[in-house]
Enzyme design. Structure first.
Site, PDB file in Angstrom:
ATOM      1  N   ASP A  67      27.879  77.798 116.037  1.00  0.00           N
ATOM      2  CA  ASP A  67      27.249  76.509 116.363  1.00  0.00           C
ATOM      3  C   ASP A  67      28.030  75.318 115.827  1.00  0.00           C
ATOM      4  OD1 ASP A  67      26.687  77.196 113.722  1.00  0.00           O
ATOM      5  OD2 ASP A  67      24.570  77.572 114.097  1.00  0.00           O
ATOM      6  N   ASP A 136      13.740  78.447 108.058  1.00  0.00           N
ATOM      7  CA  ASP A 136      12.675  78.607 109.055  1.00  0.00           C
ATOM      8  C   ASP A 136      12.848  79.902 109.847  1.00  0.00           C
ATOM      9  OD1 ASP A 136      14.827  78.092 110.690  1.00  0.00           O
ATOM     10  OD2 ASP A 136      14.030  76.259 111.586  1.00  0.00           O
ATOM     11  N   HIS A 138      15.650  80.906 111.352  1.00  0.00           N
ATOM     12  CA  HIS A 138      16.577  80.846 112.493  1.00  0.00           C
ATOM     13  C   HIS A 138      17.850  81.649 112.272  1.00  0.00           C
ATOM     14  CE1 HIS A 138      18.479  76.897 110.734  1.00  0.00           C
ATOM     15  NE2 HIS A 138      19.217  77.911 110.386  1.00  0.00           N
ATOM     16  N   GLU A 143      16.034  77.723 116.751  1.00  0.00           N
ATOM     17  CA  GLU A 143      14.880  77.300 115.968  1.00  0.00           C
ATOM     18  C   GLU A 143      13.612  78.023 116.441  1.00  0.00           C
ATOM     19  OE1 GLU A 143      15.780  76.095 113.438  1.00  0.00           O
ATOM     20  OE2 GLU A 143      16.530  74.058 113.460  1.00  0.00           O
TER      21      GLU A 143
HETATM   22  C1  F6R Z   1      25.411  78.204 110.557  1.00  0.00           C
HETATM   23  C2  F6R Z   1      24.227  78.857 111.103  1.00  0.00           C
HETATM   24  C3  F6R Z   1      22.914  78.809 110.399  1.00  0.00           C
HETATM   25  C4  F6R Z   1      23.016  79.189 108.915  1.00  0.00           C
HETATM   26  C5  F6R Z   1      21.646  79.091 108.248  1.00  0.00           C
HETATM   27  C6  F6R Z   1      21.739  79.367 106.760  1.00  0.00           C
HETATM   28  O1  F6R Z   1      26.529  78.414 111.376  1.00  0.00           O
HETATM   29  O2  F6R Z   1      24.328  79.414 112.144  1.00  0.00           O
HETATM   30  O3  F6R Z   1      22.015  79.642 111.047  1.00  0.00           O
HETATM   31  O4  F6R Z   1      23.516  80.491 108.821  1.00  0.00           O
HETATM   32  O5  F6R Z   1      21.108  77.833 108.450  1.00  0.00           O
HETATM   33  O6  F6R Z   1      22.472  78.368 106.133  1.00  0.00           O
HETATM   34  P1  F6R Z   1      22.865  78.487 104.613  1.00  0.00           P
HETATM   35  O7  F6R Z   1      23.826  79.609 104.515  1.00  0.00           O
HETATM   36  O8  F6R Z   1      23.521  77.168 104.274  1.00  0.00           O
HETATM   37  O9  F6R Z   1      21.620  78.727 103.844  1.00  0.00           O
END
Ligand code: F6R
Length: 263
Positions: A67, A136, A138, A143
Site C-alpha cells: 500500500d 483495527d 486490518h 479497513e
Molecule cells: C503497511 C500495512 C499495514 C500495517 C499495519 C501495522 O504496509 O499494510 O497494514 O502492517 O497497520 O502497522 P505497524 O506495524 O506500524 O503496527
C-alpha cells in the site's frame, strides 16, 4: 494457520527473516509481497544482515508492496516507498526494475490500481506475502468492512488507523485520508502468507483474527480462509490467545508434523 510464539520482538524479527530467507533460497526469483510500518523494521534489518553475512541474493527477487498513501510523492518523507528504500532496498542487491510500490501521487489511482494488479499477474503471482496487522484488525489498508473479494483499489482510512499512524507525521491532520491498497482478494491469492505482530496493543486483534469468527470487521480473519499462513508473534501480542499450549506443542514437535503440513 501455523502460530509461532516467540519471546520478544527481536526473536519475532529473526524468525520471520529466516522464513523469508528460506523462501528466497528455495526460489531465487521469488515474488515477495512486503509491508511497511513499525512491525517489520527489524525483520528487514535481519534480512540485510543475512544478505551481507551469508550472501542472500535479492537480484532476481520481485517485490510488491501492499500500500501507499494517496497524495504522497514517492520521495516524500512519509511515503511507504521511501520507507522501503531506507529500511531494506538500498541495503541489499535489489533490482529497482523489479521493485513495485503503489504510486501515491498518480493522477488516476483507479487506473493505477488495475495496472498494479496486472503487474502482479505478469510476475506470476505473489509467492510469499508479508503482512502486519493494524489496531483495527486490518491487513494492508483493508479497513473494517472491506470485501474479502476486494482487489487493489483506493480505500478511505479508518479513524483508528489515522490516529495510530499519526506518530509518523507532525500532526494528525497531516495523515492522508486515503490510500491505494492491495485488496483482500489480492492478498488471499498469494501462495504463502506470513503475518507478523508484536506488542500488547496487538493482543486483542491477534486473538480475534486467529481464534475468532471470520468477519469483515476484522479483515485479518480472512486469512483463516487461506491454506498456508504462518503467524509469528511475540509473547505480548500472543497474550490473549487461548490455545497457546497447543501452538507451542506444534512448534516444538514440528519434526513430527512437518510432513503433514508440507513445510
Ligand atoms: C503497511 C500495512 C499495514 C500495517 C499495519 C501495522 O504496509 O499494510 O497494514 O502492517 O497497520 O502497522 P505497524 O506495524 O506500524 O503496527
Amino acid at each position: 494457520m501455523e502460530i509461532i510464539i516467540t519471546p520478544d520482538y527481536e526473536q519475532m524479527s529473526k524468525t520471520s527473516a529466516r522464513i523469508i530467507a528460506r523462501e528466497i533460497k528455495k526460489k531465487h526469483d521469488l515474488v515477495l509481497g512486503l509491508a511497511t510500518g513499525d512491525t517489520p523494521v527489524e525483520t528487514y534489518q535481519e534480512l540485510v544482515k543475512i544478505h551481507k553475512e551469508e550472501g542472500l541474493d535479492f537480484s532476481k527477487v520481485t517485490t510488491f508492496n501492499l500500500d501507499e498513501y494517496i497524495g504522497l510523492a514517492p520521495l516524500h518523507k512519509n511515503s511507504y516507498n521511501l520507507f522501503m528504500w531506507e529500511n531494506l532496498f538500498k541495503h541489499i542487491n535489489a533490482n529497482s526494475e523489479n521493485v513495485y510500490v503503489p504510486q501515491g501521487n498518480t493522477d488516476d489511482p483507479e487506473e493505477f490500481s488495475q495496472w498494479y494488479e496486472e503487474q502482479i499477474k505478469k510476475a506470476g503471482g505473489i509467492d510469499l506475502q508479508v503482512l502486519g496487522i493494524g489496531g483495527d484488525g486490518h491487513i494492508a489498508f483493508n479497513e473494517p468492512g472491506s470485501s474479502f473479494a476486494s482487489r487493489t483499489r483506493v480505500k478511505a482510512l479508518y479513524k483508528q488507523t489515522i490516529e495510530d499512524n499519526a506518530r509518523f507525521f507532525e500532526k494528525v491532520e497531516d495523515v492522508p485520508r486515503f490510500a491505494i491498497t492491495m485488496g483482500i482478494g489480492t492478498i488471499l491469492e498469494a501462495r504463502k502468507i506470513l503475518l507478523i505482530a508484536n506488542g500488547e496493543n496487538k493482543a486483542d486483534v491477534c486473538a480475534q483474527f486467529i481464534e475468532g469468527p471470520v468477519s469483515s470487521q476484522i479483515t485479518a480473519s480472512a486469512l483463516q480462509l487461506h491454506s498456508y499462513v504462518t503467524v509469528v508473534l511475540d509473547e505480548p501480542a500472543a497474550s490473549k490467545l487461548t490455545r497457546t499450549e497447543y501452538y507451542n506443542w506444534v512448534r516444538d514437535n514440528k519434526h513430527l508434523v512437518q510432513k503433514k503440513l508440507g513445510r
